[in-house]
Design a protein around this motif. Structure first.
Motif, PDB file in Angstrom:
ATOM      1  N   ALA A   1       0.862  -1.173   0.000  1.00 34.67           N
ATOM      2  CA  ALA A   1       0.000   0.000   0.000  1.00 34.67           C
ATOM      3  C   ALA A   1       0.901   1.227   0.000  1.00 34.67           C
ATOM      4  O   ALA A   1       1.893   1.276   0.715  1.00 34.67           O
ATOM      5  N   ILE A   2       0.557   2.188  -0.805  1.00 36.95           N
ATOM      6  CA  ILE A   2       1.356   3.403  -0.919  1.00 36.95           C
ATOM      7  C   ILE A   2       0.522   4.577  -0.436  1.00 36.95           C
ATOM      8  O   ILE A   2      -0.656   4.700  -0.776  1.00 36.95           O
ATOM      9  N   ALA A   3       1.146   5.439   0.373  1.00 35.02           N
ATOM     10  CA  ALA A   3       0.468   6.627   0.874  1.00 35.02           C
ATOM     11  C   ALA A   3       1.409   7.816   0.759  1.00 35.02           C
ATOM     12  O   ALA A   3       2.622   7.670   0.860  1.00 35.02           O
ATOM     13  N   LYS A   4       0.852   8.973   0.549  1.00 32.27           N
ATOM     14  CA  LYS A   4       1.624  10.210   0.392  1.00 32.27           C
ATOM     15  C   LYS A   4       1.812  10.870   1.763  1.00 32.27           C
ATOM     16  O   LYS A   4       0.910  10.848   2.595  1.00 32.27           O
TER      17      LYS A   4
ATOM     18  N   ARG B   1      -5.573  -0.483   7.429  1.00 33.90           N
ATOM     19  CA  ARG B   1      -6.347  -0.314   8.670  1.00 33.90           C
ATOM     20  C   ARG B   1      -7.133  -1.578   8.986  1.00 33.90           C
ATOM     21  O   ARG B   1      -7.197  -2.003  10.136  1.00 33.90           O
TER      22      ARG B   1
ATOM     23  N   THR C   1       0.191  11.295   7.172  1.00 40.20           N
ATOM     24  CA  THR C   1      -0.239  10.428   6.087  1.00 40.20           C
ATOM     25  C   THR C   1      -1.549   9.766   6.485  1.00 40.20           C
ATOM     26  O   THR C   1      -1.913   9.732   7.656  1.00 40.20           O
ATOM     27  N   THR C   2      -2.251   9.256   5.517  1.00 38.05           N
ATOM     28  CA  THR C   2      -3.466   8.485   5.766  1.00 38.05           C
ATOM     29  C   THR C   2      -3.110   7.012   5.651  1.00 38.05           C
ATOM     30  O   THR C   2      -2.455   6.604   4.693  1.00 38.05           O
ATOM     31  N   ILE C   3      -3.533   6.236   6.622  1.00 39.33           N
ATOM     32  CA  ILE C   3      -3.310   4.786   6.556  1.00 39.33           C
ATOM     33  C   ILE C   3      -4.356   4.227   5.599  1.00 39.33           C
ATOM     34  O   ILE C   3      -5.563   4.387   5.841  1.00 39.33           O
ATOM     35  N   PRO C   4      -3.923   3.589   4.520  1.00 40.95           N
ATOM     36  CA  PRO C   4      -4.891   3.052   3.557  1.00 40.95           C
ATOM     37  C   PRO C   4      -5.892   2.095   4.217  1.00 40.95           C
ATOM     38  O   PRO C   4      -5.574   1.408   5.188  1.00 40.95           O
ATOM     39  N   ARG C   5      -7.099   2.076   3.685  1.00 38.90           N
ATOM     40  CA  ARG C   5      -8.191   1.277   4.251  1.00 38.90           C
ATOM     41  C   ARG C   5      -7.812  -0.192   4.418  1.00 38.90           C
ATOM     42  O   ARG C   5      -8.101  -0.801   5.448  1.00 38.90           O
TER      43      ARG C   5
ATOM     44  N   THR D   1       2.289  14.354   3.814  1.00 40.23           N
ATOM     45  CA  THR D   1       2.013  15.771   3.646  1.00 40.23           C
ATOM     46  C   THR D   1       3.206  16.602   4.115  1.00 40.23           C
ATOM     47  O   THR D   1       4.158  16.079   4.697  1.00 40.23           O
TER      48      THR D   1
END
Length: 64
Positions: A3-6, A20, A13-17, A8
């Protein structure tokens, strides 16, 4: 699972669904980051009882 997240500008960052769900975390839960000497990072859900242990161990990590 990959999973890749950006990240800021504030370092957030947001933890991908999917991640989670796999970690079984929800808003308000705690996670622990462990970074290995090779630069790999491991993230895990922290159980309430783990928190005291992690705080106790945190001060000794510099010895390694």
């Amino acid at each position: 699972m990959l999973a890749i997240a950006k990240i800021t500008a504030k370092g957030q960052t947001t933890i991908p669904r999917d991640v989670r769900s796999a970690l079984r975390v929800a808003p308000g839960d705690l996670i622990a980051w462990e970074v290995g000497p090779d630069g790999t990072a491991t993230v895990r859900r922290v159980q309430p009882l783990d928190l005291d242990y992690l705080r106790a161990v945190e001060g000794t990590l510099g010895e390694w």
